[in-house]
Scaffold this motif. Structure first.
Motif, PDB file in Angstrom:
ATOM      1  N   THR A 150      17.107  29.467  24.778  1.00 19.20           N
ATOM      2  CA  THR A 150      17.796  30.174  23.702  1.00 19.20           C
ATOM      3  C   THR A 150      19.252  30.424  24.061  1.00 19.20           C
ATOM      4  O   THR A 150      19.575  30.796  25.193  1.00 19.20           O
ATOM      5  N   ASN A 151      20.134  30.221  23.085  1.00 18.42           N
ATOM      6  CA  ASN A 151      21.549  30.498  23.309  1.00 18.42           C
ATOM      7  C   ASN A 151      21.782  31.997  23.350  1.00 18.42           C
ATOM      8  O   ASN A 151      21.202  32.756  22.583  1.00 18.42           O
ATOM      9  N   TRP A 152      22.674  32.421  24.259  1.00 18.34           N
ATOM     10  CA  TRP A 152      22.880  33.857  24.445  1.00 18.34           C
ATOM     11  C   TRP A 152      23.520  34.527  23.219  1.00 18.34           C
ATOM     12  O   TRP A 152      23.493  35.745  23.105  1.00 18.34           O
ATOM     13  N   SER A 153      24.087  33.723  22.297  1.00 11.33           N
ATOM     14  CA  SER A 153      24.719  34.297  21.104  1.00 11.33           C
ATOM     15  C   SER A 153      23.726  35.108  20.269  1.00 11.33           C
ATOM     16  O   SER A 153      24.127  36.009  19.521  1.00 11.33           O
ATOM     17  N   THR A 154      22.430  34.795  20.418  1.00  8.88           N
ATOM     18  CA  THR A 154      21.411  35.533  19.658  1.00  8.88           C
ATOM     19  C   THR A 154      21.300  36.992  20.109  1.00  8.88           C
ATOM     20  O   THR A 154      20.697  37.819  19.416  1.00  8.88           O
ATOM     21  N   LEU A 155      21.866  37.294  21.255  1.00  9.08           N
ATOM     22  CA  LEU A 155      21.785  38.657  21.800  1.00  9.08           C
ATOM     23  C   LEU A 155      22.918  39.555  21.298  1.00  9.08           C
ATOM     24  O   LEU A 155      22.924  40.752  21.582  1.00  9.08           O
ATOM     25  N   PHE A 156      23.870  38.970  20.563  1.00  9.91           N
ATOM     26  CA  PHE A 156      25.012  39.756  20.091  1.00  9.91           C
ATOM     27  C   PHE A 156      24.805  40.158  18.632  1.00  9.91           C
ATOM     28  O   PHE A 156      24.886  39.330  17.726  1.00  9.91           O
ATOM     29  N   LYS A 157      24.521  41.435  18.440  1.00 11.43           N
ATOM     30  CA  LYS A 157      24.243  41.977  17.113  1.00 11.43           C
ATOM     31  C   LYS A 157      25.120  43.200  16.891  1.00 11.43           C
ATOM     32  O   LYS A 157      25.624  43.791  17.853  1.00 11.43           O
ATOM     33  N   PRO A 158      25.310  43.589  15.622  1.00 15.74           N
ATOM     34  CA  PRO A 158      26.103  44.795  15.358  1.00 15.74           C
ATOM     35  C   PRO A 158      25.567  45.982  16.150  1.00 15.74           C
ATOM     36  O   PRO A 158      24.347  46.164  16.267  1.00 15.74           O
ATOM     37  N   LEU A 159      26.468  46.743  16.708  1.00 19.73           N
ATOM     38  CA  LEU A 159      26.056  47.878  17.537  1.00 19.73           C
ATOM     39  C   LEU A 159      25.421  48.966  16.680  1.00 19.73           C
ATOM     40  O   LEU A 159      25.984  49.370  15.660  1.00 19.73           O
ATOM     41  N   PRO A 160      24.246  49.453  17.066  1.00 21.46           N
ATOM     42  CA  PRO A 160      23.561  50.484  16.268  1.00 21.46           C
ATOM     43  C   PRO A 160      24.228  51.848  16.418  1.00 21.46           C
ATOM     44  O   PRO A 160      24.970  52.088  17.378  1.00 21.46           O
ATOM     45  N   GLU A 161      23.962  52.701  15.509  1.00 25.73           N
ATOM     46  CA  GLU A 161      24.502  54.063  15.570  1.00 25.73           C
ATOM     47  C   GLU A 161      23.967  54.756  16.816  1.00 25.73           C
ATOM     48  O   GLU A 161      22.789  54.636  17.154  1.00 25.73           O
ATOM     49  N   GLY A 162      24.851  55.433  17.494  1.00 25.16           N
ATOM     50  CA  GLY A 162      24.453  56.168  18.693  1.00 25.16           C
ATOM     51  C   GLY A 162      24.390  55.327  19.954  1.00 25.16           C
ATOM     52  O   GLY A 162      23.928  55.805  21.003  1.00 25.16           O
ATOM     53  N   TYR A 163      24.879  54.078  19.879  1.00 25.50           N
ATOM     54  CA  TYR A 163      24.782  53.214  21.056  1.00 25.50           C
ATOM     55  C   TYR A 163      25.573  53.761  22.233  1.00 25.50           C
ATOM     56  O   TYR A 163      25.178  53.611  23.403  1.00 25.50           O
ATOM     57  N   GLN A 164      26.735  54.374  21.936  1.00 26.68           N
ATOM     58  CA  GLN A 164      27.581  54.888  23.006  1.00 26.68           C
ATOM     59  C   GLN A 164      26.864  55.951  23.830  1.00 26.68           C
ATOM     60  O   GLN A 164      26.942  55.970  25.052  1.00 26.68           O
ATOM     61  N   GLU A 165      26.147  56.835  23.129  1.00 26.89           N
ATOM     62  CA  GLU A 165      25.416  57.896  23.822  1.00 26.89           C
ATOM     63  C   GLU A 165      24.301  57.304  24.682  1.00 26.89           C
ATOM     64  O   GLU A 165      24.041  57.761  25.798  1.00 26.89           O
ATOM     65  N   ARG A 166      23.643  56.248  24.134  1.00 32.51           N
ATOM     66  CA  ARG A 166      22.549  55.622  24.875  1.00 32.51           C
ATOM     67  C   ARG A 166      23.056  54.980  26.164  1.00 32.51           C
ATOM     68  O   ARG A 166      22.457  55.141  27.237  1.00 32.51           O
ATOM     69  N   ILE A 167      24.165  54.247  26.044  1.00 33.02           N
ATOM     70  CA  ILE A 167      24.733  53.602  27.229  1.00 33.02           C
ATOM     71  C   ILE A 167      25.233  54.649  28.219  1.00 33.02           C
ATOM     72  O   ILE A 167      25.023  54.542  29.427  1.00 33.02           O
ATOM     73  N   LYS A 168      25.878  55.703  27.684  1.00 34.51           N
ATOM     74  CA  LYS A 168      26.419  56.745  28.570  1.00 34.51           C
ATOM     75  C   LYS A 168      25.301  57.478  29.315  1.00 34.51           C
ATOM     76  O   LYS A 168      25.436  57.798  30.499  1.00 34.51           O
ATOM     77  N   THR A 169      24.198  57.720  28.629  1.00 29.98           N
ATOM     78  CA  THR A 169      23.072  58.411  29.268  1.00 29.98           C
ATOM     79  C   THR A 169      22.593  57.638  30.494  1.00 29.98           C
ATOM     80  O   THR A 169      22.294  58.219  31.542  1.00 29.98           O
ATOM     81  N   ILE A 170      22.537  56.305  30.346  1.00 30.92           N
ATOM     82  CA  ILE A 170      22.093  55.465  31.467  1.00 30.92           C
ATOM     83  C   ILE A 170      23.188  55.348  32.524  1.00 30.92           C
ATOM     84  O   ILE A 170      22.941  55.510  33.722  1.00 30.92           O
ATOM     85  N   SER A 171      24.421  55.073  32.079  1.00 34.86           N
ATOM     86  CA  SER A 171      25.509  54.870  33.043  1.00 34.86           C
ATOM     87  C   SER A 171      25.802  56.123  33.859  1.00 34.86           C
ATOM     88  O   SER A 171      26.250  56.028  35.002  1.00 34.86           O
ATOM     89  N   ASP A 172      25.512  57.298  33.285  1.00 36.38           N
ATOM     90  CA  ASP A 172      25.730  58.544  34.024  1.00 36.38           C
ATOM     91  C   ASP A 172      24.781  58.673  35.219  1.00 36.38           C
ATOM     92  O   ASP A 172      25.046  59.450  36.143  1.00 36.38           O
ATOM     93  N   THR A 173      23.669  57.934  35.168  1.00 42.47           N
ATOM     94  CA  THR A 173      22.731  57.966  36.294  1.00 42.47           C
ATOM     95  C   THR A 173      23.148  57.006  37.404  1.00 42.47           C
ATOM     96  O   THR A 173      22.575  57.017  38.491  1.00 42.47           O
ATOM     97  N   ILE A 174      24.130  56.165  37.106  1.00 43.72           N
ATOM     98  CA  ILE A 174      24.596  55.172  38.081  1.00 43.72           C
ATOM     99  C   ILE A 174      25.765  55.766  38.863  1.00 43.72           C
ATOM    100  O   ILE A 174      26.799  56.106  38.294  1.00 43.72           O
ATOM    101  N   THR A 175      25.595  55.915  40.148  1.00 40.48           N
ATOM    102  CA  THR A 175      26.630  56.503  40.992  1.00 40.48           C
ATOM    103  C   THR A 175      27.352  55.434  41.786  1.00 40.48           C
ATOM    104  O   THR A 175      26.976  54.247  41.760  1.00 40.48           O
TER     105      THR A 175
END
Length: 604
Positions: A150-175
């Motif tokens: 599968t071409n990786w282009s299929t993984l690029f979709k419009p960002l859902p509402e609240g995506y920033q908070e979801r990514i930040k929640t995870i990235s905050d656990t990364i030190t």
């Protein structure tokens, strides 16, 4: 600039001063630019898709976190994947595109790769051969359009509402102490080892390297990238570019570097000595074609460049240098875009002659030293004249300590030293003692703090007479001669020192024409008495510079160049001495049969 603690913080730093051409690559023959905003959006879109696919940090331990594989040459997609994976809490495991199927299978299984990204059809075909033997692998995505995956282009979709908070929640656990990547070393001997590097390991190196590159007077701030991004040298340099505001242009291939330089007009690029040697060979080939006065000026300018010294104040020499620059060197710079100010060299020792020639031509060669295990830079020459010295790998970078052990081995301690080898605590304990990493390299630290590498500890051998020989200084010195392309000194448990030599056919062929030697095959050329006499004289000229036991007594000339594809070189261009020794056992034995005297001679 506030120091970024984690690798993905570099893209946040970029967003404060966005660029229209942050990442650039050729697509269907035309340069395509990814702006800071576009790259940032793609990173977030890919991160969300990976999370939706179940990619996670698991139980938070290095072994418990998901591993994502990446096999590709340098291109924007590589870096976008790297940054996206980091933000999911997973670990990126990048591999060399030319890794053989056996090693691919071994590494992908050891790391339990969950998803794999590859660049092209050739790599897809390689994965198809082993995919049934990869039980942990769920799916493969390709950057190019390919058959079967599968071409990786299929993984690029419009960002859902609240995506920033979801990514930040995870990235905050990364030190800063979280493992960001596992890089498998190519190794000159033995099985590849997975080096675990944290965000702090690499970012500390990025901060330290800023002092080396940050003061280059750049107008365009462009870098050309063509070395493998899964090698820590190029990866760390890429994060230096991101952190300090460079635009990065990716070469299409190793064959198109010259053309891509002309188009991109970079201010800086990284390279290995072998590439610099190839560039200079092309310059010399063009010079050989010149006639009359132009030919005389060309070779005079080469002689002037070879006499270059850092900080030289001789007024007459500086006048000659200015004339040579106007008539010759400026044309070299124009041929690679006209803007190159610095060439950063790593992986292996650069011949001093080449350092002088390119630096004299206002393309400053900055040689450094380090290992995958040290993220990588331990020491480096600086762009400023006061921080450079030919024949050394420069002074220690900020935050790095070095000790020279009793046997001459370089030991280093810093925040850049790896966590350890993946799933191999025993080997980790062998190389790290009380925080000090044993590099395996032999070196000297002078009173001004400049580090000099004299050899690899494992490569020093003992003759049958009990005398030790360090092959690297001999090889590096003799390779300064244009007629020697590659060279490996041998003689372990033998009566005297000998060498295998691959001639530089780029220089040897014109010499043969000039000396009325019929140009046939390389096999016949190395058997020609005049060619043998030429190399005899070269060896004889160099031998007095070494002590008696180090002097090369016999040499075998070889018709075929050593390469990555034929198995004699690692993906970073280092010699696999064990492989070469086994492959040319007959030729080596021949140098030690018959008369065991020590009169210089050549075997062919």
């Amino acid at each position: 600039m506030e120091k970024a603690a984690r690798l993905f913080d570099c893209i946040v730093a970029q967003a404060k001063a966005p660029k229209p051409d942050l990442l650039n690559a050729k697509v269907n023959g035309t340069w395509k630019a990814y702006s800071t905003r576009e790259a940032h959006d793609m990173i977030n879109q890919l991160a969300i898709s990976l999370l939706e696919m179940g990619v996670s940090a698991g139980d938070g331990t290095t072994e418990g976190r998901d591993k994502i594989g990446l096999i590709s040459s340098g291109r924007p997609e590589w870096l976008i994947t790297d940054l996206a994976v980091q933000q999911t809490g997973a670990i990126l495991v990048p591999l060399y595109p030319n890794t053989n199927c056996k090693e691919l299978e071994q590494i992908l299984n050891e790391a339990e790769i969950k998803y794999l990204f590859v660049s092209n059809q050739e790599l897809c075909d390689k994965i198809h051969q082993i995919i049934d033997k990869l039980p942990a692998l769920k799916a493969v995505y390709s950057f190019d359009t390919t058959e079967g995956f599968t071409n990786w282009s299929t993984l690029f979709k419009p960002l859902p509402e609240g995506y920033q908070e979801r990514i930040k929640t995870i990235s905050d656990t990364i030190t800063a102490d979280t493992v960001a990547t596992i890089i498998y070393t190519s190794g000159t001997t033995g099985r590849p080892k997975g080096v675990m590097l944290t965000h702090k390991n690499i970012m500390c190196n990025v901060w330290a390297c800023g002092d080396i590159l940050g003061r280059i007077p750049l107008e365009h701030q462009k870098a050309l990238s063509f070395l493998p991004l899964n090698h820590i040298f190029e990866k760390t340099c890429t994060y230096v570019y991101l952190y300090y505001g460079f635009s990065v242009f990716y070469a299409e291939s190793m064959e198109t570097i010259g053309a891509n330089m002309k188009e991109a007009k970079p201010d800086i690029f990284t390279a290995v000595p072998r590439l610099l040697e190839k560039v200079f060979e092309k310059i010399m080939v063009q010079g050989q074609k010149l006639q009359g006065f132009k030919r005389k000026v060309f070779f005079w300018s080469i002689k002037v460049a070879e006499e270059f010294e850092i900080g030289k104040t001789d007024w007459w020499y500086n006048i000659k240098l200015a004339i040579a620059d106007k008539l010759v060197y400026s044309k070299w710079r124009d041929a690679i875009g006209g803007n190159v100010r610095a060439i950063v060299i790593g992986s292996s020792a650069c011949p001093i002659k080449l350092e002088k020639i390119f630096t004299a031509a206002k393309m400053v060669v900055i040689e450094g030293y380090g290992l995958t295990e040290t993220s990588p830079v331990i020491a480096a020459n600086r762009y400023q004249e006061s921080g450079r010295r030919f024949g050394t790998v420069g002074q220690l970078v900020n935050g790095v300590e070095v000790q020279i052990a009793e046997d001459g081995e370089i030991l280093t301690k810093s925040d850049c030293v790896m966590v350890g080898y993946y799933k191999n605590p025993e080997m980790t304990a062998e190389v790290i003692t009380n925080g000090w990493f044993h590099t395996g390299d032999i070196g000297e630290l002078d009173k001004d703090g400049f580090l000099r590498i004299t050899d690899r500890k494992k490569e020093i051998f003992k003759t049958s007479g009990g005398k030790y020989v360090a092959p690297l200084p001999i090889e590096n010195k003799m390779k300064e001669n244009y007629f020697i392309e590659q060279m490996m000194v041998v003689g372990a448990e033998r009566k005297f020192t000998s060498a295998l030599i691959v001639p530089s056919y780029t220089h040897l062929q014109p010499w043969c024409v000039k000396n009325d030697i019929p140009i046939t095959t390389h096999q016949e050329m190395v058997k020609n008495p005049k060619v043998i006499a030429l190399y005899q004289s070269i060896i004889n000229d160099f031998n007095p510079e070494f002590n008696h036991v180090e002097q090369v007594k016999k040499v075998t000339l070889l018709p075929d160049e050593w390469s990555i594809d034929s198995g004699e070189l690692t993906p970073t261009g280092k010699m696999k001495r064990k492989i070469i020794t086994e492959k040319y056992k007959t030729e080596i034995d021949k140098m030690y049969t018959g008369e065991e005297h020590e009169n210089p001679s050549l075997v062919h």
